[in-house]
Design a protein around this motif. Structure first.
Motif, short mmCIF file in Angstrom:
data_model
loop_
_atom_site.label_atom_id
_atom_site.label_comp_id
_atom_site.label_asym_id
_atom_site.label_seq_id
_atom_site.Cartn_x
_atom_site.Cartn_y
_atom_site.Cartn_z
N ASN A 14 0.83 -1.22 0.00
CA ASN A 14 0.00 0.00 0.00
C ASN A 14 0.85 1.26 0.00
OD1 ASN A 14 -2.40 -1.44 -0.01
ND2 ASN A 14 -2.50 -1.54 2.23
N GLU A 15 1.93 1.23 0.77
CA GLU A 15 2.83 2.39 0.84
C GLU A 15 3.52 2.63 -0.50
OE1 GLU A 15 2.54 0.72 5.05
OE2 GLU A 15 2.61 -0.07 3.00
N PRO A 273 7.22 -0.12 8.01
CA PRO A 273 6.03 -0.97 7.96
C PRO A 273 5.21 -0.85 9.24
CG PRO A 273 7.98 -2.28 8.43
CD PRO A 273 8.47 -0.90 8.11
N SER A 274 3.93 -1.10 9.12
CA SER A 274 3.05 -1.06 10.28
C SER A 274 3.30 -2.30 11.15
CB SER A 274 1.59 -1.04 9.84
OG SER A 274 1.26 -2.25 9.18
N GLU A 275 2.92 -2.19 12.41
CA GLU A 275 3.03 -3.34 13.31
C GLU A 275 2.18 -4.50 12.81
OE1 GLU A 275 4.98 -3.83 15.93
OE2 GLU A 275 5.94 -1.89 15.54
N GLU A 276 1.05 -4.16 12.22
CA GLU A 276 0.15 -5.18 11.69
C GLU A 276 0.81 -5.97 10.57
OE1 GLU A 276 -4.22 -5.40 9.49
OE2 GLU A 276 -3.70 -3.65 10.71
N ALA A 287 12.25 -3.44 6.78
CA ALA A 287 12.03 -2.69 5.53
C ALA A 287 11.83 -1.20 5.81
CB ALA A 287 10.83 -3.24 4.79
N ARG A 288 12.28 -0.38 4.87
CA ARG A 288 12.02 1.06 4.93
C ARG A 288 11.97 1.60 3.51
NH1 ARG A 288 17.09 2.08 8.60
NH2 ARG A 288 16.42 0.03 9.25
N ILE A 289 11.12 2.58 3.30
CA ILE A 289 10.94 3.15 1.96
C ILE A 289 11.41 4.59 1.94
CG2 ILE A 289 9.23 3.84 0.23
CD1 ILE A 289 7.50 1.51 1.03
N ARG A 290 12.14 4.92 0.89
CA ARG A 290 12.49 6.32 0.62
C ARG A 290 12.00 6.66 -0.79
NH1 ARG A 290 15.66 8.78 4.50
NH2 ARG A 290 16.78 7.33 5.88
N VAL A 291 11.50 7.88 -0.93
CA VAL A 291 10.91 8.30 -2.21
C VAL A 291 11.43 9.68 -2.59
CG1 VAL A 291 8.75 8.64 -3.48
CG2 VAL A 291 8.81 7.08 -1.52
N ALA A 292 11.75 9.84 -3.88
CA ALA A 292 12.14 11.14 -4.41
C ALA A 292 11.39 11.39 -5.70
CB ALA A 292 13.64 11.21 -4.65
N GLU A 293 11.19 12.67 -6.01
CA GLU A 293 10.42 13.08 -7.19
C GLU A 293 11.27 13.94 -8.11
OE1 GLU A 293 6.04 14.15 -7.02
OE2 GLU A 293 6.97 16.14 -7.24
#
Length: 295
Positions: A14-15, A273-276, A287-293
């Motif tokens: 989802n993220e 990520p969520s605990e769920e 996991a970790r997400i990084r985003v650039a535009e």
């Protein structure tokens, strides 16, 4: 035929969708197709209107992705290639600009559980660890041919095994030849004091196996090379979304985003990520997400 629950569970889907998709009819490149989980989600999110390109170095997982997505494969272009060669893939397709790049830098379930791949310390297999089965360079070469100093360096740097890297390297060298994963685990076990092995939350061989896998596949150099190429192919407003699982991977991505004049960082802090999700899929915990535009 594999059941759905047997497939690799893609993390933070989802993220990824929230941060990667900027338009329904865009062009999106999944540079680490794996078993196709993120591609399936992108296709559904864009109602089948997006052009999706799936790239992976491992032809075995690409075949699994094609089988899993057989109902929609006519709408997806699959390529066996390293993401470091993304320019060759896109030029070959006649594509000048895209709207998003996704990289998931984790190891797939198939690679961990696949026969004779040698990624896991939970099964006794030949020392392999190649993401690209066509490569001639394997974990056996690293374990049996690197000097003690070279082994210590990669275990320290890539495995972040700060206290015991030299000791593990010495025990590996003294145990040669080492031909299987269990033989390697045994050398690591002998190198670590019992109290150290038992106090660790993760398996005591995790860091060393990780370091060797990174070295075999040139992972950090490949990430840097790919990131350098992405901006030139992005439309304005297009995005780069990277999921990392290792602090050094994350640092490479963070620094690249920070230092590139054509990119705007959208994640001052990484998305976690969520605990769920962690409860459902424990592999997501790091996991970790990084985003650039593209500006």
């Amino acid at each position: 035929m594999r059941k759905y629950e047997d497939y690799h569970k893609s993390v933070m889907v989802n993220e990824v969708l929230e941060n990667l998709i900027t338009k329904e009819d865009g062009i999106y490149v999944d540079c680490t197709t794996g078993e196709g989980g993120h591609i399936k989600a992108i296709y559904e999110k864009t109602n089948g209107k997006a052009k999706i390109i799936g790239v992976d170095l491992d032809y075995e997982v690409l075949e699994i992705a094609e089988q899993r997505l057989k109902e929609i494969t006519d709408d997806i272009e699959f390529f066996k290639s390293s993401y470091r060669d993304i320019d060759i893939v896109l030029h070959g397709l006649g594509i000048e600009k895209v709207d998003g790049f996704l990289m998931d830098l984790g190891v797939s379930t198939f690679q961990l559980k696949g026969e004779n791949r040698g990624f896991s310390f939970m099964k006794d297999e030949p020392l392999d660890m190649r993401m690209d089965p066509d490569s001639d360079f394997t974990a056996w070469n690293v374990v049996n041919e690197y000097s003690e100093e070279q082994l210590s360096k990669i275990i320290f740097e890539y495995g972040e095994e700060f206290k015991f890297s030299r000791r593990i390297a010495r025990y590996i060298v003294n145990s040669r030849p080492i031909n299987t994963t269990f033989e390697l685990v045994d050398a690591i076990k002998k190198a670590l004091p019992p109290k150290e092995r038992y106090r660790r939350k993760r398996h005591f061989a995790t860091k060393t196996f990780q370091a060797i896998r990174i070295e075999v596949n040139g992972e950090f150099d490949n990430i840097r090379t790919a990131l350098e190429k992405f901006p030139e192919f992005l439309n304005k407003g297009g995005r780069i979304c990277v999921i990392s699982f290792h602090s050094l991977e994350d640092k490479i991505v963070k620094n690249f985003f920070r230092n590139h004049e054509k990119l705007k960082i959208l994640t001052k802090k990484p998305i976690l990520p969520s605990e769920e999700e962690i409860k459902i899929n424990p592999r997501a915990r790091s996991a970790r997400i990084r985003v650039a535009e593209r500006i």
